[in-house]
Design a protein around this motif. Sequence first.
Motif, PDB file in Angstrom:
ATOM      1  N   LEU A 238     -30.489 -20.136   7.402  1.00  0.00           N
ATOM      2  CA  LEU A 238     -29.244 -20.808   7.734  1.00  0.00           C
ATOM      3  C   LEU A 238     -29.383 -22.267   7.362  1.00  0.00           C
ATOM      4  O   LEU A 238     -30.392 -22.907   7.673  1.00  0.00           O
ATOM      5  N   HIS A 239     -28.381 -22.802   6.657  1.00  0.00           N
ATOM      6  CA  HIS A 239     -28.414 -24.195   6.225  1.00  0.00           C
ATOM      7  C   HIS A 239     -27.061 -24.844   6.491  1.00  0.00           C
ATOM      8  O   HIS A 239     -26.016 -24.241   6.220  1.00  0.00           O
ATOM      9  N   ALA A 240     -27.082 -26.058   7.026  1.00  0.00           N
ATOM     10  CA  ALA A 240     -25.840 -26.811   7.183  1.00  0.00           C
ATOM     11  C   ALA A 240     -25.321 -27.182   5.812  1.00  0.00           C
ATOM     12  O   ALA A 240     -26.057 -27.703   4.977  1.00  0.00           O
ATOM     13  N   ALA A 241     -24.039 -26.899   5.533  1.00  0.00           N
ATOM     14  CA  ALA A 241     -23.409 -27.212   4.244  1.00  0.00           C
ATOM     15  C   ALA A 241     -22.103 -27.928   4.522  1.00  0.00           C
ATOM     16  O   ALA A 241     -21.091 -27.303   4.809  1.00  0.00           O
ATOM     17  N   ASP A 242     -22.148 -29.255   4.453  1.00  0.00           N
ATOM     18  CA  ASP A 242     -21.000 -30.076   4.817  1.00  0.00           C
ATOM     19  C   ASP A 242     -20.593 -29.743   6.258  1.00  0.00           C
ATOM     20  O   ASP A 242     -21.395 -29.815   7.158  1.00  0.00           O
ATOM     21  N   VAL A 243     -19.333 -29.358   6.495  1.00  0.00           N
ATOM     22  CA  VAL A 243     -18.885 -29.041   7.845  1.00  0.00           C
ATOM     23  C   VAL A 243     -19.051 -27.554   8.167  1.00  0.00           C
ATOM     24  O   VAL A 243     -18.731 -27.122   9.262  1.00  0.00           O
ATOM     25  N   MET A 244     -19.564 -26.782   7.218  1.00  0.00           N
ATOM     26  CA  MET A 244     -19.771 -25.353   7.413  1.00  0.00           C
ATOM     27  C   MET A 244     -21.280 -25.066   7.478  1.00  0.00           C
ATOM     28  O   MET A 244     -22.107 -25.964   7.335  1.00  0.00           O
ATOM     29  N   TRP A 245     -21.619 -23.792   7.702  1.00  0.00           N
ATOM     30  CA  TRP A 245     -23.003 -23.328   7.601  1.00  0.00           C
ATOM     31  C   TRP A 245     -23.077 -22.284   6.497  1.00  0.00           C
ATOM     32  O   TRP A 245     -22.212 -21.422   6.387  1.00  0.00           O
ATOM     33  N   ARG A 246     -24.112 -22.398   5.663  1.00  0.00           N
ATOM     34  CA  ARG A 246     -24.351 -21.395   4.622  1.00  0.00           C
ATOM     35  C   ARG A 246     -25.440 -20.454   5.121  1.00  0.00           C
ATOM     36  O   ARG A 246     -26.556 -20.890   5.411  1.00  0.00           O
ATOM     37  N   VAL A 247     -25.095 -19.187   5.261  1.00  0.00           N
ATOM     38  CA  VAL A 247     -26.021 -18.177   5.758  1.00  0.00           C
ATOM     39  C   VAL A 247     -26.423 -17.273   4.601  1.00  0.00           C
ATOM     40  O   VAL A 247     -25.559 -16.682   3.949  1.00  0.00           O
ATOM     41  N   THR A 248     -27.712 -17.197   4.333  1.00  0.00           N
ATOM     42  CA  THR A 248     -28.222 -16.343   3.261  1.00  0.00           C
ATOM     43  C   THR A 248     -28.621 -14.992   3.853  1.00  0.00           C
ATOM     44  O   THR A 248     -29.431 -14.918   4.776  1.00  0.00           O
ATOM     45  N   VAL A 249     -28.012 -13.930   3.320  1.00  0.00           N
ATOM     46  CA  VAL A 249     -28.212 -12.578   3.836  1.00  0.00           C
ATOM     47  C   VAL A 249     -28.784 -11.702   2.732  1.00  0.00           C
ATOM     48  O   VAL A 249     -28.337 -11.770   1.574  1.00  0.00           O
ATOM     49  N   GLN A 262     -19.331 -23.437  12.528  1.00  0.00           N
ATOM     50  CA  GLN A 262     -20.477 -23.679  13.394  1.00  0.00           C
ATOM     51  C   GLN A 262     -20.541 -22.675  14.550  1.00  0.00           C
ATOM     52  O   GLN A 262     -21.618 -22.187  14.905  1.00  0.00           O
ATOM     53  N   ASN A 263     -19.397 -22.333  15.145  1.00  0.00           N
ATOM     54  CA  ASN A 263     -19.386 -21.393  16.267  1.00  0.00           C
ATOM     55  C   ASN A 263     -19.884 -20.018  15.858  1.00  0.00           C
ATOM     56  O   ASN A 263     -20.650 -19.372  16.586  1.00  0.00           O
ATOM     57  N   ALA A 265     -21.864 -19.319  13.338  1.00  0.00           N
ATOM     58  CA  ALA A 265     -23.262 -19.369  12.916  1.00  0.00           C
ATOM     59  C   ALA A 265     -24.215 -19.589  14.081  1.00  0.00           C
ATOM     60  O   ALA A 265     -25.424 -19.323  13.964  1.00  0.00           O
ATOM     61  N   ALA A 266     -23.686 -20.044  15.225  1.00  0.00           N
ATOM     62  CA  ALA A 266     -24.553 -20.433  16.337  1.00  0.00           C
ATOM     63  C   ALA A 266     -25.394 -19.272  16.872  1.00  0.00           C
ATOM     64  O   ALA A 266     -26.519 -19.476  17.339  1.00  0.00           O
ATOM     65  N   GLY A 267     -24.896 -18.046  16.801  1.00  0.00           N
ATOM     66  CA  GLY A 267     -25.628 -16.918  17.366  1.00  0.00           C
ATOM     67  C   GLY A 267     -26.576 -16.243  16.402  1.00  0.00           C
ATOM     68  O   GLY A 267     -27.180 -15.218  16.740  1.00  0.00           O
ATOM     69  N   LEU A 268     -26.714 -16.776  15.200  1.00  0.00           N
ATOM     70  CA  LEU A 268     -27.543 -16.130  14.183  1.00  0.00           C
ATOM     71  C   LEU A 268     -28.932 -16.748  14.118  1.00  0.00           C
ATOM     72  O   LEU A 268     -29.099 -17.959  14.282  1.00  0.00           O
ATOM     73  N   VAL A 269     -29.937 -15.905  13.835  1.00  0.00           N
ATOM     74  CA  VAL A 269     -31.314 -16.377  13.634  1.00  0.00           C
ATOM     75  C   VAL A 269     -31.910 -15.589  12.476  1.00  0.00           C
ATOM     76  O   VAL A 269     -31.521 -14.440  12.219  1.00  0.00           O
TER      77      VAL A 269
END
Length: 284
Positions: A238-249, A262-263, A265-269
Amino acid sequence: MIEFSLQKTRRGAQGALLLDVRATLATGSFTVLSGASGAGKTTLLRLLCGLEQPDSGTLHVNGECWFAHDRLLPVQQRRIGMVFQDYALFPHLSVRDNIAFGAARGDEALVSELIMLCGLSELAKQPPAQLSGGQKQRVALARALASRPQLLLLDEPLSALDHQLRRQLQTMLRDMHRRFSLTTVMVSHDLGEIFAVADHVLQLDNGKIIARGTPAEVFLQTQRDSSRVALHGEVLALHAADVMWRVTVLIAGELVDVLLCQNDAAGLVPGQRVRLSAGALQLR
């Protein structure tokens, strides 16, 4: 307030495009035109500024008619500022003279203020050839603002800049928009940029407006359809990307990047199994 109902047929390498768009933009709003290449975004921008003439329709800005069947207000009489991707600076003029070119005669106080606000004080006497890309774009923005425009039009002005510099200039754009009480319309493909600057989004496809609203309403409230194919994968990073989060799956051996607020992405690990369905991630 900007009110338009505009039609224009354009012919290009991809064939004919019929642009048929209607919208009302509030005074003081920051609107981004979004959509794939060839959707009609730049054509709409050129119709608003007068560089192209519609085939039919109407355009009113703050109660003044800029275009109708019996009226076409020339571009030089429209109080607009424009910033292009390629800067369009005068190579033989200094930074200060480039900015002053857009100002009314004797408006030196505004020119000096813009030079200071855009961080160009130490470069005021330099020619454009000695400036970096980011510095040139700041000069182009200051010159557009020097005319005290009713309407600021931006055609992907930051797309050629690196990520860090784009973030800095996005903040400056938003600050200038507020400071000078502008009504701004910008073309952008960048989702993070759209969330960073826009109050309102018009999403175009094949010459039509297919969605409108806040960035969250247009991009984060996709109707989920359980009948569509669902893909299962594992969160790798998970990486912060500007005001969003980029999640690599990781899905079937392939890496897929998904943008989330952000909301969400908050529950992901990393290592967590997720379900990708209708453009959204769901926990498993």
